[in-house]
Scaffold this motif. Structure first.
Motif, PDB file in Angstrom:
ATOM      1  N   THR A 158     -21.550   9.976   3.621  1.00  0.00           N
ATOM      2  CA  THR A 158     -21.840   9.768   2.202  1.00  0.00           C
ATOM      3  C   THR A 158     -21.821   8.285   1.872  1.00  0.00           C
ATOM      4  N   VAL A 159     -22.717   7.883   1.013  1.00  0.00           N
ATOM      5  CA  VAL A 159     -22.853   6.464   0.695  1.00  0.00           C
ATOM      6  C   VAL A 159     -22.756   6.252  -0.814  1.00  0.00           C
ATOM      7  N   LEU A 160     -22.328   5.030  -1.171  1.00  0.00           N
ATOM      8  CA  LEU A 160     -22.479   4.538  -2.533  1.00  0.00           C
ATOM      9  C   LEU A 160     -21.646   5.256  -3.591  1.00  0.00           C
ATOM     10  N   SER A 161     -20.380   5.523  -3.237  1.00  0.00           N
ATOM     11  CA  SER A 161     -19.451   5.981  -4.274  1.00  0.00           C
ATOM     12  C   SER A 161     -18.925   4.733  -4.976  1.00  0.00           C
ATOM     13  N   TYR A 162     -18.999   4.719  -6.285  1.00  0.00           N
ATOM     14  CA  TYR A 162     -18.520   3.565  -7.071  1.00  0.00           C
ATOM     15  C   TYR A 162     -17.024   3.374  -6.820  1.00  0.00           C
ATOM     16  N   ASP A 163     -16.589   2.096  -6.643  1.00  0.00           N
ATOM     17  CA  ASP A 163     -15.171   1.883  -6.303  1.00  0.00           C
ATOM     18  C   ASP A 163     -14.376   1.140  -7.370  1.00  0.00           C
ATOM     19  N   GLY A 164     -14.972   0.918  -8.539  1.00  0.00           N
ATOM     20  CA  GLY A 164     -14.199   0.345  -9.647  1.00  0.00           C
ATOM     21  C   GLY A 164     -14.245  -1.169  -9.733  1.00  0.00           C
ATOM     22  N   ARG A 165     -14.856  -1.836  -8.724  1.00  0.00           N
ATOM     23  CA  ARG A 165     -14.871  -3.309  -8.744  1.00  0.00           C
ATOM     24  C   ARG A 165     -16.203  -3.831  -9.271  1.00  0.00           C
ATOM     25  N   GLN A 166     -16.122  -4.807 -10.155  1.00  0.00           N
ATOM     26  CA  GLN A 166     -17.343  -5.454 -10.660  1.00  0.00           C
ATOM     27  C   GLN A 166     -17.052  -6.932 -10.865  1.00  0.00           C
ATOM     28  N   GLU A 167     -18.051  -7.748 -10.601  1.00  0.00           N
ATOM     29  CA  GLU A 167     -17.947  -9.175 -10.904  1.00  0.00           C
ATOM     30  C   GLU A 167     -19.276  -9.617 -11.482  1.00  0.00           C
ATOM     31  N   TRP A 168     -19.238 -10.141 -12.681  1.00  0.00           N
ATOM     32  CA  TRP A 168     -20.478 -10.568 -13.342  1.00  0.00           C
ATOM     33  C   TRP A 168     -20.485 -12.088 -13.460  1.00  0.00           C
ATOM     34  N   GLN A 169     -21.640 -12.668 -13.215  1.00  0.00           N
ATOM     35  CA  GLN A 169     -21.847 -14.111 -13.408  1.00  0.00           C
ATOM     36  C   GLN A 169     -23.011 -14.291 -14.377  1.00  0.00           C
TER      37      GLN A 169
END
Ligand SMILES: C[S@@+](CC[C@H](N)C(=O)[O-])C[C@H]1O[C@@H](n2cnc3c(N)ncnc32)[C@H](O)[C@@H]1O
Length: 281
Positions: A158-169
């Motif tokens: 299985t691929v691409l389960s969201y893991d809660g991390r985000q970084e926006w620039q």
């Protein structure tokens, strides 16, 4: 229709395919290297993106059963697969594709995974797969699913389960609060009971290990740059709407965050992949 629009699935497919961890793909390939044919069930197939991203790792002859509860997405999947293949022909409900050296038979099943799991896993395939699904499911459903998988001795990719991390620039003062609100929204009920959300991979990997599986996990973040501006904009709009629904931010705060996201920039959105195989005793 489910909440997943064809436009959103089309928009995310290139980023999804880029993000997948190639090492786990190679492990999948090695696992089936001695097979000339493999049968696969794809849970929550949407428009068929997972088949298009996974087929190259599998033997030259493949039979896929694409499962979704959204009949319109199943119809779209058929069209998108015909467009993707080098050759295609329909034999009744079966779609027969050739893509480079891969010969792929595809059948389509309308089924609700909350209700029809046993039926979906019968007859047992050689491989169960899913993309961008397990963060939508609940922990009790995962318990049922992993028990069924283990009882039948089936591997899971299985691929691409969201893991809660985000970084926006560029960074924005409300990034932390928007992320917390979004991650709490990700745990709301998406039809299976309270969702695992960002804990999906940890929960899935833990249960599979408990059933004696060898479990391999890897990060597969979306790395979104200037060429992904449409996806970034849609994603930010969705995150803003979810954050607003939690009422953890005011409409003004969300609007301010969204305005900043209209600027050119970058985003890293954390996902992870899992390849798990039953241990042979
Ligand atoms: C985020 S989309 C991912 C689609 C596709 N796997 C991809 O990678 O583009 C989640 C998919 O799961 C399907 N889905 C959600 N809940 C479901 C359920 N209870 N039974 C069957 N399919 C479901 C949706 O219709 C949608 O196609």
């Amino acid at each position: 229709m489910s909440g997943f629009s064809p436009e959103w699935l089309d928009l995310r497919e290139p980023a999804d395919h880029r993000a997948r961890d190639s090492e786990l793909g190679q492990q999948l390939s090695a696992y089936f290297a001695a097979h000339t044919h493999v049968s696969v069930v794809d849970l929550g197939c949407g428009s068929g993106s997972n088949l298009r991203g996974t087929a190259k790792f599998l033997p030259d002859h493949q039979s896929w059963r694409l499962v979704d509860y959204d009949a319109q997405l199943l119809t779209l999947a058929r069209h998108r697969l015909v467009d993707w293949a080098d050759e295609s022909r329909s034999e009744g409900a079966l779609l027969r594709l050739r893509k480079e050296n891969k010969h792929i038979d595809v059948s389509f099943a309308e089924a609700d995974l909350t209700r029809d799991l046993a039926q979906v896993l019968t007859p047992a395939p050689d491989l169960v797969t899913a993309a961008a699904l397990f963060d939508l499911v609940s922990e009790p459903w995962l318990e049922l699913f992993t028990a069924a998988l283990s009882a039948a001795g089936l591997p899971l990719y299985t691929v691409l389960s969201y893991d809660g991390r985000q970084e926006w620039q560029p960074a924005h003062p409300q990034d932390g609060r928007v992320l917390r609100a979004f991650n709490s929204h990700q745990q709301w009920d998406k039809g299976f009971g309270p969702s695992t959300g960002p804990r999906a991979t940890a929960a899935l990997a833990g249960l599979l290990a408990m059933h004696g599986y060898a479990v391999h996990t890897a990060d597969s973040p979306w790395l979104l740059g200037p060429e992904d501006s449409d996806l970034r904009r849609e994603l930010a709009t969705g995150i803003g709407a979810a954050a607003l629904e939690t009422r953890e931010l005011t409409p003004g705060e969300v609007a301010d965050w969204l305005a900043a996201r209209r600027d050119p920039g970058q985003a890293t959105i954390g996902h992870s992949d899992v390849f798990a195989t039953p241990r042979l005793d």
